[in-house]
Design a protein around this motif. Sequence first.
Motif, PDB file in Angstrom:
ATOM      1  N   VAL A 296      -9.116  24.778  -5.578  1.00 12.15           N
ATOM      2  CA  VAL A 296      -8.589  26.218  -5.449  1.00 12.15           C
ATOM      3  C   VAL A 296      -7.390  26.554  -4.410  1.00 12.15           C
ATOM      4  O   VAL A 296      -8.260  26.675  -3.020  1.00 12.15           O
ATOM      5  CB  VAL A 296      -9.463  27.778  -6.177  1.00 12.15           C
ATOM      6  CG1 VAL A 296      -9.279  28.315  -6.477  1.00 12.15           C
ATOM      7  CG2 VAL A 296     -10.500  26.854  -7.505  1.00 12.15           C
TER       8      VAL A 296
ATOM      9  N   ILE B 141     -13.652  22.678  -3.726  1.00  9.40           N
ATOM     10  CA  ILE B 141     -13.140  23.267  -3.797  1.00  9.40           C
ATOM     11  C   ILE B 141     -11.589  24.013  -3.658  1.00  9.40           C
ATOM     12  O   ILE B 141     -11.143  25.231  -4.107  1.00  9.40           O
ATOM     13  CB  ILE B 141     -14.729  24.717  -3.797  1.00  9.40           C
ATOM     14  CG1 ILE B 141     -13.580  25.333  -5.377  1.00  9.40           C
ATOM     15  CG2 ILE B 141     -14.519  25.582  -2.423  1.00  9.40           C
ATOM     16  CD1 ILE B 141     -13.847  25.430  -6.635  1.00  9.40           C
TER      17      ILE B 141
ATOM     18  N   TYR C 240     -20.345  29.181  -6.298  1.00  7.09           N
ATOM     19  CA  TYR C 240     -19.755  28.515  -6.452  1.00  7.09           C
ATOM     20  C   TYR C 240     -19.188  29.673  -6.063  1.00  7.09           C
ATOM     21  O   TYR C 240     -18.026  29.690  -5.221  1.00  7.09           O
ATOM     22  CB  TYR C 240     -19.672  28.657  -7.198  1.00  7.09           C
ATOM     23  CG  TYR C 240     -18.642  28.338  -8.834  1.00  7.09           C
ATOM     24  CD1 TYR C 240     -17.694  27.098  -7.941  1.00  7.09           C
ATOM     25  CD2 TYR C 240     -18.105  29.655  -9.711  1.00  7.09           C
ATOM     26  CE1 TYR C 240     -16.091  27.231  -9.519  1.00  7.09           C
ATOM     27  CE2 TYR C 240     -17.258  29.451  -9.734  1.00  7.09           C
ATOM     28  CZ  TYR C 240     -15.749  28.036  -9.988  1.00  7.09           C
ATOM     29  OH  TYR C 240     -14.868  28.030 -10.733  1.00  7.09           O
TER      30      TYR C 240
ATOM     31  N   ALA D  69      -8.489  28.231 -14.135  1.00  5.63           N
ATOM     32  CA  ALA D  69      -9.562  27.327 -13.913  1.00  5.63           C
ATOM     33  C   ALA D  69      -9.622  26.379 -14.751  1.00  5.63           C
ATOM     34  O   ALA D  69     -10.722  25.013 -14.891  1.00  5.63           O
ATOM     35  CB  ALA D  69     -11.071  27.541 -14.103  1.00  5.63           C
TER      36      ALA D  69
ATOM     37  N   VAL E 180     -15.130  29.547  -4.256  1.00  6.51           N
ATOM     38  CA  VAL E 180     -13.872  30.666  -5.002  1.00  6.51           C
ATOM     39  C   VAL E 180     -13.285  31.160  -4.271  1.00  6.51           C
ATOM     40  O   VAL E 180     -11.902  31.631  -3.936  1.00  6.51           O
ATOM     41  CB  VAL E 180     -13.957  31.156  -6.059  1.00  6.51           C
ATOM     42  CG1 VAL E 180     -12.674  30.824  -6.761  1.00  6.51           C
ATOM     43  CG2 VAL E 180     -14.283  29.044  -6.891  1.00  6.51           C
TER      44      VAL E 180
ATOM     45  N   VAL F 178     -11.586  22.672 -12.784  1.00  4.84           N
ATOM     46  CA  VAL F 178     -12.891  23.104 -12.451  1.00  4.84           C
ATOM     47  C   VAL F 178     -13.518  23.383 -14.217  1.00  4.84           C
ATOM     48  O   VAL F 178     -15.040  22.787 -13.654  1.00  4.84           O
ATOM     49  CB  VAL F 178     -13.349  25.047 -11.885  1.00  4.84           C
ATOM     50  CG1 VAL F 178     -14.056  25.341 -12.262  1.00  4.84           C
ATOM     51  CG2 VAL F 178     -11.991  24.742 -10.743  1.00  4.84           C
TER      52      VAL F 178
ATOM     53  N   ASP G 177     -12.638  33.036 -12.822  1.00  4.21           N
ATOM     54  CA  ASP G 177     -12.092  32.039 -13.519  1.00  4.21           C
ATOM     55  C   ASP G 177     -11.934  32.171 -14.993  1.00  4.21           C
ATOM     56  O   ASP G 177     -11.498  32.629 -15.873  1.00  4.21           O
ATOM     57  CB  ASP G 177     -12.984  31.048 -14.461  1.00  4.21           C
ATOM     58  CG  ASP G 177     -14.274  30.490 -12.898  1.00  4.21           C
ATOM     59  OD1 ASP G 177     -14.115  30.450 -11.339  1.00  4.21           O
ATOM     60  OD2 ASP G 177     -15.529  29.865 -13.097  1.00  4.21           O
TER      61      ASP G 177
ATOM     62  N   HIS H   7      -7.589  32.811 -10.904  1.00  5.64           N
ATOM     63  CA  HIS H   7      -7.320  32.081 -11.216  1.00  5.64           C
ATOM     64  C   HIS H   7      -7.892  31.094 -11.848  1.00  5.64           C
ATOM     65  O   HIS H   7      -8.245  30.747 -12.940  1.00  5.64           O
ATOM     66  CB  HIS H   7      -7.931  31.055  -9.900  1.00  5.64           C
ATOM     67  CG  HIS H   7      -9.345  30.647  -9.823  1.00  5.64           C
ATOM     68  ND1 HIS H   7      -9.596  28.960 -10.184  1.00  5.64           N
ATOM     69  CD2 HIS H   7     -10.756  30.783 -10.016  1.00  5.64           C
ATOM     70  CE1 HIS H   7     -11.042  28.756 -10.513  1.00  5.64           C
ATOM     71  NE2 HIS H   7     -10.714  29.997 -11.049  1.00  5.64           N
TER      72      HIS H   7
END
Length: 232
Positions: free
Chosen positions: A86, A82, A113, A16, A117, A20, A10, A14
């Motif tokens: 993402v 998700i 998680y 977050a 992702v 997120v 995170d 990407h």
Amino acid sequence: MSTVWLLDLDNTLHDAMPVVFPRINLAMTEYVARTVGLPHEEASELRVHYWRKYGATLLGMVRHHGVDPRDFLRETHPFPDIHRIVRRDHRLVQAVRRLKGRRVIVTNAPMHYAARVVDALGIGRLVDGLVTIESMKFAGRIQPKPSKAMLRRLAARLRVPPHRCVLVEDSVENLDSARAVGMRTVLVTGIGHGHRHPAERPRAGLGRRMDVQVQSFEHLPRKAVRTPHRAR
């Protein structure tokens, strides 16, 4: 012996920040409120306090309130959507592919998680392993980043000396620990922080030195090949 790239997830691979992290923070606050019996605002303050003190809210909840780590992680990372949040980015995929050596995701997030992702980002086939908070356990205690002991054990588990590892992170504190155990370091400053004032974005700061500092992960491969191996 080849390099082992330890890649945070995170705000490193990407962004977050927009969706997120707010959802995780809200879910954690609600969990704290239910468990401890606090109003929302006080629960949020306690969540932040545990995160700053222990590096993860989970540790404070386990230590002071006896929660089941599996229950906490399951309840605080609910992302059935998700793949909508993402998105795959071909620039990220190419950047990961260009890294020479082993590539291992190392995140304080839970496995259910993190795996989703990684799949959403389209890099699952490019990484050689996933190290999540559940596996950062020693003598019955979870020791996530920035634990130096965990990073040493991780290098031993990967059967590589620490100086062959490169931790790529947006957290200066985590990178400080990596340098302390002999790993090389890459600070990612832009992903997840682009909307902030420049003064609030992560920087190494005075007295701290990172091997490489980049605005986004996609800039790393070009710089990484010019990074000298530190003598040991």
